[in-house]
Design an enzyme around this catalytic site. Structure first.
Site, PDB file in Angstrom:
ATOM      1  N   HIS A 120       1.032  -1.407  -0.398  1.00 35.54           N
ATOM      2  CA  HIS A 120      -0.093   0.082   0.180  1.00 35.54           C
ATOM      3  C   HIS A 120       0.951   1.082  -0.210  1.00 35.54           C
ATOM      4  O   HIS A 120       0.901   2.399  -0.871  1.00 35.54           O
ATOM      5  CB  HIS A 120      -0.951   0.020   1.562  1.00 35.54           C
ATOM      6  CG  HIS A 120      -1.557   1.142   1.176  1.00 35.54           C
ATOM      7  ND1 HIS A 120      -0.821   2.137   2.260  1.00 35.54           N
ATOM      8  CD2 HIS A 120      -2.752   1.707   0.895  1.00 35.54           C
ATOM      9  CE1 HIS A 120      -1.906   2.931   2.151  1.00 35.54           C
ATOM     10  NE2 HIS A 120      -3.386   3.031   1.066  1.00 35.54           N
ATOM     11  N   ARG A 299     -13.673   4.078 -12.259  1.00 37.20           N
ATOM     12  CA  ARG A 299     -14.544   2.955 -11.990  1.00 37.20           C
ATOM     13  C   ARG A 299     -14.957   2.204 -10.875  1.00 37.20           C
ATOM     14  O   ARG A 299     -14.946   3.756  -9.470  1.00 37.20           O
ATOM     15  CB  ARG A 299     -13.362   2.277 -11.419  1.00 37.20           C
ATOM     16  CG  ARG A 299     -13.262   0.851 -11.311  1.00 37.20           C
ATOM     17  CD  ARG A 299     -11.906  -0.191 -10.781  1.00 37.20           C
ATOM     18  NE  ARG A 299     -11.599   0.285  -9.951  1.00 37.20           N
ATOM     19  CZ  ARG A 299     -10.208  -0.080  -8.951  1.00 37.20           C
ATOM     20  NH1 ARG A 299      -9.644  -1.357 -10.142  1.00 37.20           N
ATOM     21  NH2 ARG A 299      -9.595  -0.053  -8.154  1.00 37.20           N
ATOM     22  N   GLU A 432      -9.347  -8.179 -14.915  1.00 36.71           N
ATOM     23  CA  GLU A 432      -8.685  -8.496 -13.506  1.00 36.71           C
ATOM     24  C   GLU A 432      -8.396  -9.674 -13.169  1.00 36.71           C
ATOM     25  O   GLU A 432      -7.344 -10.264 -12.943  1.00 36.71           O
ATOM     26  CB  GLU A 432      -9.236  -7.925 -12.830  1.00 36.71           C
ATOM     27  CG  GLU A 432      -9.489  -6.726 -12.990  1.00 36.71           C
ATOM     28  CD  GLU A 432     -10.149  -5.398 -11.868  1.00 36.71           C
ATOM     29  OE1 GLU A 432      -9.404  -5.958 -11.175  1.00 36.71           O
ATOM     30  OE2 GLU A 432     -11.446  -5.806 -11.702  1.00 36.71           O
ATOM     31  N   GLY A 453      -6.540  -4.898 -15.721  1.00 33.93           N
ATOM     32  CA  GLY A 453      -6.210  -4.970 -14.626  1.00 33.93           C
ATOM     33  C   GLY A 453      -5.116  -5.301 -13.973  1.00 33.93           C
ATOM     34  O   GLY A 453      -5.068  -6.294 -13.557  1.00 33.93           O
ATOM     35  N   THR A 454      -3.890  -4.739 -14.838  1.00 33.02           N
ATOM     36  CA  THR A 454      -2.979  -5.958 -14.966  1.00 33.02           C
ATOM     37  C   THR A 454      -2.434  -6.446 -13.578  1.00 33.02           C
ATOM     38  O   THR A 454      -1.922  -8.046 -13.142  1.00 33.02           O
ATOM     39  CB  THR A 454      -2.005  -5.468 -15.501  1.00 33.02           C
ATOM     40  OG1 THR A 454      -1.461  -3.838 -15.056  1.00 33.02           O
ATOM     41  CG2 THR A 454      -1.903  -5.877 -17.308  1.00 33.02           C
ATOM     42  N   ASN A 455      -2.865  -5.717 -12.230  1.00 31.80           N
ATOM     43  CA  ASN A 455      -2.221  -5.883 -10.928  1.00 31.80           C
ATOM     44  C   ASN A 455      -3.141  -6.962 -10.223  1.00 31.80           C
ATOM     45  O   ASN A 455      -2.421  -8.306  -9.897  1.00 31.80           O
ATOM     46  CB  ASN A 455      -2.227  -4.745  -9.906  1.00 31.80           C
ATOM     47  CG  ASN A 455      -1.346  -3.491  -9.987  1.00 31.80           C
ATOM     48  OD1 ASN A 455      -0.557  -3.602 -10.995  1.00 31.80           O
ATOM     49  ND2 ASN A 455      -1.805  -2.498  -9.910  1.00 31.80           N
ATOM     50  N   ASP A 456      -4.578  -7.416 -10.478  1.00 25.70           N
ATOM     51  CA  ASP A 456      -4.952  -8.445 -10.101  1.00 25.70           C
ATOM     52  C   ASP A 456      -4.683  -9.600 -10.904  1.00 25.70           C
ATOM     53  O   ASP A 456      -4.803 -10.640 -10.168  1.00 25.70           O
ATOM     54  CB  ASP A 456      -6.429  -8.118  -9.917  1.00 25.70           C
ATOM     55  CG  ASP A 456      -7.223  -6.913  -8.448  1.00 25.70           C
ATOM     56  OD1 ASP A 456      -6.387  -8.069  -7.520  1.00 25.70           O
ATOM     57  OD2 ASP A 456      -8.000  -5.838  -8.487  1.00 25.70           O
ATOM     58  N   CYS A 519      -4.153  -0.209 -17.338  1.00 30.51           N
ATOM     59  CA  CYS A 519      -4.647   1.236 -15.634  1.00 30.51           C
ATOM     60  C   CYS A 519      -3.681  -0.245 -14.885  1.00 30.51           C
ATOM     61  O   CYS A 519      -3.907   0.539 -13.441  1.00 30.51           O
ATOM     62  CB  CYS A 519      -6.113   0.917 -15.577  1.00 30.51           C
ATOM     63  SG  CYS A 519      -7.024  -0.213 -15.365  1.00 30.51           S
TER      64      CYS A 519
END
Length: 561
Positions: A120, A299, A432, A453-456, A519
């Site tokens: 975070h 979003r 995601e 959403g490439t993080n998730d 994103c």
């Protein structure tokens, strides 16, 4: 005789490339190929003058570059108050949470003993262009006593420390800081056309201008506040690719989401939602005014419950203590404890969030699009050009998307009714989850656009917890070369990349001009941008500070042989 490979500084790379252009030795296309986004990033951050006697006390993970000096502060509220009083502070925490946002914004830099580059603290710091060091496990932070210890040193609240987010080094005392002239230029405070502009500023200007003329990828920004949107636009952003509305309900507003989720019945829920609507409307007005004439992708709420509800462990301890002391427990506390225990999730990132929350509490998402319609009308009335887009998070099935799309379209139409105005409001979805990626053609039938959403998507493909792996086994994996790089920093093209490629191809089979974007944090990563260019995506979206980096790398990708 010994020989060593010479290392060219970032400034030298830009200046020499332009010197060769002016001599006619290379073309401008070749010049942007001889520079890089990583080098530009190095030029954008302030740096320490390390020529004096420095006292290094610890090293951590360099989570967000730069150099920051200030008094160590161990509480976010105090950090905010001290900053407001004119003091420069470094927020020191074991790890940060959404509750710390007010202190993170106020601080010069952030230092944590836990977490990594996707924690975070790291993600928020990079988004704000704020210096941060995470995972400094050598320091022991005592937030109650307002101090941390490392080796023989004890640093108390108010003591001056200096943190280098580029190297991960923590110094005791104040280290002199050298400001970045390149950032001054990018933020519009210095013109590259004046005599006062330094040679490196003039070089960056010419190379970045040429990169803009060559790139095919648009560069948007991730922005949750009007201030972020304004800064990103100055840095060259071509719209907002991700506005995380859950971030609008952190800090003092967190109680709204907590009350909403813990509401005993629908009437109570509707009451809380009614209180949230004017706040959302004002937020949207500010962002769309900052981005007038450019798209703003909103979003819908995607709040992991653990970030908004009280800790079950803390509540359990409080209840047990009260019972042991024979204290009377208020009815409200009992009800709160029961609700949190009922909603407790073993893995909240895979629980009640995103589209699932919108289906369980449909009035929530209806309120958001209602606020967006009213905000758009207000912005238009003020003489600006709003271009809102709605994005539904964490969709996995065609039925989820169709159900919510019909609900939202009906609400949007009903809100416009009687205004004699209509503003185009595309509705898209995030991809995601792996299932969404491999069934993208089914989703594309009911979506106006798709954003990855490439993080998730990385988290779910690898079965990695973003909040845990960087501080546990990932460093060892990298040391042993079991992984060539951190997949949360640079896209795993051999794995996650296959899903992105497949989803892109499936979506474009539905419609050849189907709009596709990215994103996640990878949208600002130089290596990943070249892959997105290869897939012919329409845009990348990244934190404001990384916009110039994405602009340069998009241009480099376009001219690469």
């Amino acid at each position: 005789m010994q020989t060593r490979v010479g290392k060219r500084t970032a400034e030298a790379a830009f200046r020499i490339a332009l010197q060769f252009v002016d001599e006619g030795t290379i073309t401008m296309d070749e010049a942007i190929g001889r520079t890089s986004g990583d080098q530009l990033a190095m030029l954008m951050f302030p740096q320490f003058d390390t020529r004096g006697n420095l006292v290094e006390i610890a090293r951590g993970i360099p989570a967000s570059p730069g150099a920051a000096v200030g008094e160590a502060v161990f509480d976010s509220k105090r950090a905010f108050d001290m900053s407001k009083a004119g003091k420069k502070v470094i927020l020191v925490r074991r790890e940060t949470s959404p509750d710390d946002l007010v202190g993170m914004v106020a601080a010069e830099g952030i230092l944590t003993s836990r977490g990594g580059k996707t924690s975070h603290a790291a993600v928020v710091a990079r988004g704000m262009g704020k210096t941060a060091i995470c995972g400094t496990d050598a320091i022991s932070v005592d937030e109650r006593a307002n101090l941390f210890t490392v080796g023989t040193h004890t640093v108390y609240e108010g003591d001056i420390i200096s943190i280098d987010g580029t190297t991960g080094i923590v110094y005791l005392g104040a280290v002199p800081v050298v400001a970045s002239s390149v950032t001054s230029y990018l933020e519009g405070r210095v013109s590259a056309e004046t005599d006062e502009a330094s040679p490196v500023v003039k070089a960056v200007h010419r190379i970045l201008t040429h990169a803009d003329s060559r790139r095919k990828l648009l560069v948007r920004t991730n922005a949750d506040t009007p201030e972020d949107a304004i800064r990103a636009r100055i840095l060259g952003a071509q719209g907002v690719g991700l506005c995380r509305t859950e971030h609008m309900f952190l800090g003092e507003r967190r109680a709204y989401v907590e009350r909403l989720v813990l509401a005993e019945n629908e009437d109570v829920q509707r009451g809380v939602i009614a209180e949230m609507e004017p706040l959302q409307r004002a937020d949207f007005v500010g962002i769309m005014m900052a981005m007038s004439g450019l798209p703003v992708t909103i979003r819908l709420l995607d709040p992991p419950l653990h970030e908004f509800l009280p800790s079950l462990v803390d509540l359990s301890s409080q209840m047990a203590r009260s019972e042991a002391l024979g204290e009377e427990i208020p009815a409200r506390d009992k009800a709160l404890f029961a609700a949190v225990r009922r909603l407790h999730e073993s893995n909240p990132m895979l629980g009640l969030r995103g589209v699932r929350l919108g289906i369980l509490i449909p009035e929530l998402y209806k309120m958001q699009v209602r606020a967006l319609v009213h905000a758009s009308l207000e912005v238009k009335k003020l003489g600006h050009d709003p271009k809102p887009e709605v994005m539904i998070p964490l969709v996995s099935t065609q039925r989820e998307l169709l159900y919510l799309r019909e609900t939202l379209e009906e609400e949007i139409a009903q809100t416009f009714k009687g205004t004699n105005q209509v503003i185009d409001m595309p509705i898209g979805t995030m991809i995601e989850t792996p299932r969404a990626a491999i069934t993208a053609d089914r989703l594309a039938v009911h979506a106006d656009f798709v954003s990855f959403g490439t993080n998730d998507l990385t988290q779910l493909t690898w079965a990695f917890s973003r909040d845990d792996v960087e501080s546990t086994f990932l460093p060892r994996y990298l040391d042993l070369e079991l992984l060539p790089f951190n997949p949360f920093e640079s896209l795993d093209q051999a794995g996650v990349g296959i899903l992105v490629r497949q989803a892109s191809e499936l979506s474009r089979k539905v419609r050849s001009d189907f709009k596709l974007g990215v994103c996640g944090e990878h949208g600002g990563d130089p290596r990943s941008i070249h892959f997105f260019h290869e897939l012919n995506l329409d845009y990348v979206s990244c934190s404001p500070f990384r916009v110039p980096i994405a602009r340069l790398e998009s241009g480099r990708a376009a001219v690469a042989k």
